[in-house]
Structure formats: structure tokens, C-alpha cells
Design a protein around this motif. Structure first.
Motif, PDB file in Angstrom:
ATOM      1  N   ILE A 269       0.848  -1.208   0.000  1.00 44.85           N
ATOM      2  CA  ILE A 269       0.000   0.000   0.000  1.00 44.85           C
ATOM      3  C   ILE A 269       0.880   1.253   0.000  1.00 44.85           C
ATOM      4  N   MET A 270       1.922   1.233   0.817  1.00 49.08           N
ATOM      5  CA  MET A 270       2.768   2.425   0.933  1.00 49.08           C
ATOM      6  C   MET A 270       3.571   2.668  -0.349  1.00 49.08           C
ATOM      7  N   GLU A 271       4.043   1.578  -0.965  1.00 49.16           N
ATOM      8  CA  GLU A 271       4.751   1.719  -2.257  1.00 49.16           C
ATOM      9  C   GLU A 271       3.823   2.379  -3.282  1.00 49.16           C
ATOM     10  N   LYS A 272       2.601   1.874  -3.318  1.00 43.52           N
ATOM     11  CA  LYS A 272       1.628   2.377  -4.296  1.00 43.52           C
ATOM     12  C   LYS A 272       1.380   3.874  -4.070  1.00 43.52           C
ATOM     13  N   LYS A 273       1.203   4.239  -2.820  1.00 45.70           N
ATOM     14  CA  LYS A 273       0.895   5.643  -2.506  1.00 45.70           C
ATOM     15  C   LYS A 273       2.096   6.555  -2.768  1.00 45.70           C
ATOM     16  N   GLN A 274       3.299   6.045  -2.506  1.00 41.68           N
ATOM     17  CA  GLN A 274       4.499   6.853  -2.817  1.00 41.68           C
ATOM     18  C   GLN A 274       4.539   7.168  -4.305  1.00 41.68           C
ATOM     19  N   LYS A 275       4.218   6.141  -5.115  1.00 43.53           N
ATOM     20  CA  LYS A 275       4.237   6.332  -6.578  1.00 43.53           C
ATOM     21  C   LYS A 275       3.148   7.315  -6.986  1.00 43.53           C
ATOM     22  N   GLU A 276       1.948   7.090  -6.438  1.00 40.81           N
ATOM     23  CA  GLU A 276       0.795   7.915  -6.804  1.00 40.81           C
ATOM     24  C   GLU A 276       1.073   9.396  -6.515  1.00 40.81           C
ATOM     25  N   TYR A 277       1.668   9.690  -5.332  1.00 40.32           N
ATOM     26  CA  TYR A 277       1.872  11.086  -4.931  1.00 40.32           C
ATOM     27  C   TYR A 277       3.277  11.592  -5.253  1.00 40.32           C
ATOM     28  N   GLY A 278       4.128  10.726  -5.721  1.00 34.16           N
ATOM     29  CA  GLY A 278       5.521  11.132  -5.950  1.00 34.16           C
ATOM     30  C   GLY A 278       6.171  11.611  -4.661  1.00 34.16           C
ATOM     31  N   SER A 279       5.807  10.964  -3.545  1.00 31.71           N
ATOM     32  CA  SER A 279       6.304  11.429  -2.239  1.00 31.71           C
ATOM     33  C   SER A 279       7.126  10.337  -1.555  1.00 31.71           C
ATOM     34  N   VAL A 280       7.741  10.723  -0.442  1.00 32.59           N
ATOM     35  CA  VAL A 280       8.449   9.746   0.395  1.00 32.59           C
ATOM     36  C   VAL A 280       7.601   9.537   1.642  1.00 32.59           C
ATOM     37  N   ILE A 281       7.232   8.280   1.895  1.00 31.53           N
ATOM     38  CA  ILE A 281       6.468   7.967   3.115  1.00 31.53           C
ATOM     39  C   ILE A 281       7.299   6.978   3.917  1.00 31.53           C
ATOM     40  N   TYR A 282       7.742   7.410   5.094  1.00 36.01           N
ATOM     41  CA  TYR A 282       8.584   6.537   5.926  1.00 36.01           C
ATOM     42  C   TYR A 282       7.715   5.587   6.744  1.00 36.01           C
ATOM     43  N   LEU A 283       8.223   4.380   6.894  1.00 37.02           N
ATOM     44  CA  LEU A 283       7.628   3.433   7.835  1.00 37.02           C
ATOM     45  C   LEU A 283       8.543   3.429   9.063  1.00 37.02           C
ATOM     46  N   ILE A 284       8.037   3.914  10.166  1.00 32.18           N
ATOM     47  CA  ILE A 284       8.852   3.937  11.392  1.00 32.18           C
ATOM     48  C   ILE A 284       8.475   2.729  12.225  1.00 32.18           C
TER      49      ILE A 284
END
Ligand code: PLP
Length: 395
Positions: A198-213
Motif C-alpha cells: 500500500i505504501m509503495e503504491k501511494k508513494q508512486k501515486e503522490y511522488g512522495s516519500v512515506i517513511y515506515l517507522i
């Protein structure tokens, strides 16, 4: 005069800490043996013998200027190398000392990471029930905590549909805690893989970096050989916050670390910035003596069987009395359904029997209570008749 920012913090001062204080007052009044304090996660198992031996040897034989001095803000190179080696041996990772920054426990590990990454207004997602300080830590850097609702029907696993819908272009990080405080559940590999996808998909969709802490002070406290997945293997932008507070019973020593893997976004810059965050956050560096102890005791084992036995006896006793509990798979917390919707009234009723539990609303999950069983086995055994009397008020 205190700041406006502090006012809500003072007014909502930690219920858990308040109970810890109340427990001490009750112990003075009724005698410690007559108070069943299950409020705080303060390990009852002493630190391993190696730790005590290392402290004595270091203080006796090492150069005191080194033992008590400043070092690189990231920590002693030998300690960081020892931590990296330990992780590589156990999880097949390829960390070096460069990827590790020693911190003042997990609390400061999380603060260092959040300070390093957050712009004001950015969002951090957590799954209820969650460790109550997350909200405060995120607010320290003007971030916004976004909470995913609890999943009692699904064994308190993360609600992944709600999670996916909650990720926005402003999402900077997701915090998970495995094994979990307060539920005692372990998220298995299948759940981690789904979250990562899910996080990979959303990073691609938004062109953003989402960290998993990955907040993991309970990593070693897993029962029955349960696997606790090492998250850097599943998602490149994983950052780990660890603590020896629970695994080596050193909560007062304030020692932990962060892991920033090479695979994570702009890792070198992030590592440099996090080292500076350690300094400017006022931590400066993790305590030096105990860092040297960790360098020697990195492979020391915690007495998981002790907590497992406590958890089993408590679970059996409470369920026999009629309560509904989540069977702990790790950590040292029993997550119990309150027999009445108002769990604060239930907690108050428990006090009549000198039973101290923490209301679930302290973890954004009303209707439940947390019973912290990192206490003596004797306390568990002697508390069960009291829980039985309490149960009779409801069942
Ligand atoms: N994260 C979780 C889930 C915890 O339960 C705790 C402490 O209880 C911490 C972080 C903070 O741990 P430390 O004592 O290492 O700061």
C-alpha cells in the motif's frame, strides 16, 4: 508562566504516570504486598548479569575520560558497529556503524526521526490502540497524528482499507509498534507485506516519500518462537527506533538507537541530519557508560520465559473469571475488554481491590484496559482472587 503549548500537556498529563505515582502512594498506605500495580511497563526482571559485570569492569578498568566524556553525537563507533553486527547476524541485513545512531531510549529515537523528517502540518499515521506519546512526539515538530481506528473484530491487526484511505500527499510517516503495546499482538509477515505494498503504491501515486517507522522496544519479547518480521527487508523507506528499556531491563538508563538503512531515501543526508537532531534536540548523545556496556552486551538475552509464564497464568486466570482478553503473543501487556462500556468506571472499581489497570482511552481505544504484567509471578498469583471478586460485580 507556562506556554500555551504546554497547557494541554499539563492538563492531560499521562494517566499511566499518574497511576504509577498513585500505586506508590497506595503501597505506602496499604503495604506494597497488598497493592497490585499493573500500570506501567517497568520490567521486573533484573538486567542480565553480563550488564552488571560490564558496568563494573568498564568503571574499574577503562579510561574515565573516555567512559564519561562526549563522543560523536551519533555514539561510540564500537557500540554502533556492535549493534549493526548483531542485527546483521540475526536478520541478514547489511548495516554498518554508519547506519546506526545511538539514542536516549526509544522515546528519543522517535523524536530524532520525527525532527529530522517533519515539515509543519505533515501527517503521521498510527494505529489505535497506540502508545500515547506518539501524539506528543509528533506535535513536538508541528506534525499531525492521524489515527486509524482499532480493529477488535480482526484481532487488533491494522485496518488496511482505512489505512489506505487515510494516506494523503501530506503523509510523511507511518508508525507501527511490533510486538504491540498495549495489545500484545504481533503483526505477521503477511500484514507487513500488505502494508508495504500500500505504501509503495501511494508513494508512486503522490511522488512522495512515506517513511515506515518501526518502533520496536519489545522486539525480543515474542512468545512461543513467534517471528517478528524485520521491516527494513520489506520496505526501503523503513526507519527503526529501538530501545534496551525492555529487552535488557534498562529503562532508567535511557539507551536505544535508530537504524537508517542505505536503501532509504537520501540516506546519507538523513543520517547526517538525524545526528544533528540528536544534538539540537538537547539529547547531545546517548549516555556514554551504558553505550560502552551495550558494545559488550549486544548479544545478551532477555528472560522471555519469565514474561511468557506471567502472561499465561494471568490470561488463564482472567478468562476463567469471565473476562475477555487478547491472548498475548509478545511484549508484556494483557489487553482486556472492560465488562462495561465505560472502562474508566471499571478501572475505578478495580481500585477497590487495590488492582491498578490503565484505561484503554489512554491508548485511543475506550472499552478496554491494559494490565502490565512485567511484575513478580507472586503478584500475578495473589492478584487473581482479587480479579475474581471484581468479576463477580459484572458476570
Ligand atoms: N514505544 C513504545 C511502544 C513503548 O511502549 C515505550 C515505552 O514504554 C517507548 C516507545 C519508549 O521507550 P523508552 O523507555 O526506550 O523511551
Amino acid at each position: 508562566m507556562i506556554s500555551k503549548r504546554m497547557e494541554p500537556l499539563v492538563n492531560n498529563n499521562s494517566v499511566i504516570r499518574a497511576m504509577f505515582e498513585e500505586g506508590k502512594q497506595m503501597a505506602d498506605k496499604y503495604g506494597a504486598e497488598n497493592v497490585f500495580d499493573f500500570s506501567i511497563g517497568n520490567p521486573n526482571v533484573p538486567a542480565p548479569k553480563e550488564v552488571q559485570e560490564a558496568i563494573i569492569d568498564i568503571v574499574t578498568n577503562e579510561d574515565p575520560v573516555k567512559v564519561h566524556g562526549y563522543m560523536n553525537n551519533a555514539g561510540f563507533p564500537e557500540t554502533r558497529a556492535a549493534v549493526a553486527g548483531n542485527l546483521n547476524r540475526r536478520f541478514g541485513t547489511k548495516f554498518t556503524e554508519k547506519n546506526i545512531i545511538m539514542t536516549v531510549g526509544a522515546g528519543s529515537a522517535l523524536n530524532v526521526l520525527l525532527k529530522t523528517m517533519l515539515e509543519p502540518g505533515e501527517e503521521v499515521i498510527a494505529f489505535a490502540p497506540y502508545f500515547v506519546e506518539y501524539g506528543n512526539y509528533v506535535a513536538n515538530y508541528d506534525g499531525k497524528l492521524v489515527v486509524i481506528s482499532p480493529n477488535p473484530e480482526g484481532g487488533f491487526m491494522p485496518k488496511l482499507d482505512e489505512f489506505e484511505g487515510a494516506i494523503t500527499p501530506k503523509t510523511k510517516a507511518v508508525i507501527i509498534n511490533n510486538p504491540n503495546n498495549p495489545t500484545g499482538v504481533i503483526y505477521p509477515e503477511s500484514v507487513i507485506k500488505e502494508m508495504a505494498a500500500i505504501m509503495e503504491k501511494k508513494q508512486k501515486e503522490y511522488g512522495s516519500v512515506i517513511y515506515l517507522i518501526s518502533d520496536e522496544p519489545y522486539r525480543e519479547l515474542a512468545y512461543d518462537g513467534a517471528e517478528v518480521p524485520y521491516l527494513t527487508k520489506y520496505y526501503d523507506n523503513t526507519l527503526v527506533g529501538y530501545s534496551y528499556s525492555k529487552s535488557l531491563s534498562l529503562p532508567g538508563e535511557r539507551i536505544g538507537y535508530v537504524v537508517i538503512p542505505d536503501e532509504s531515501d537520501n540516506a546519507e543526508e538523513f543520517i547526517d541530519a538525524a545526528t544533528i537532531a540528536n544534538r539540537v534536540g538537547g539529547f547531545v548523545n546517548a549516555p556514554s557508560l551504558i553505550q560502552l556496556v551495550i558494545a559488550r552486551c549486544v548479544d545478551a538475552k532477555c528472560d522471555v520465559a519469565y514474561y511468557e509464564r506471567n502472561g499465561k497464568t494471568l490470561y488463564d486466570g482472567l478468562t476463567e473469571a469471565g473476562f475477555t482478553c487478547t491472548k498475548p503473543q509478545g511484549a508484556f501487556y494483557m489487553w482486556m475488554k472492560s465488562p462495561i462500556p465505560d472502562e474508566k468506571a471499571f478501572v475505578a472499581a478495580g481500585k477497590k481491590y487495590n488492582l491498578l489497570m490503565v484505561p484503554g482511552s489512554s491508548f485511543a481505544c475506550p472499552g478496554y484496559v491494559r494490565i502490565s504484567y512485567c511484575v513478580s509471578y507472586d503478584q500475578i498469583e495473589r492478584s487473581l482472587p482479587k480479579f475474581k471478586e471484581l468479576a463477580k460485580e459484572y458476570f
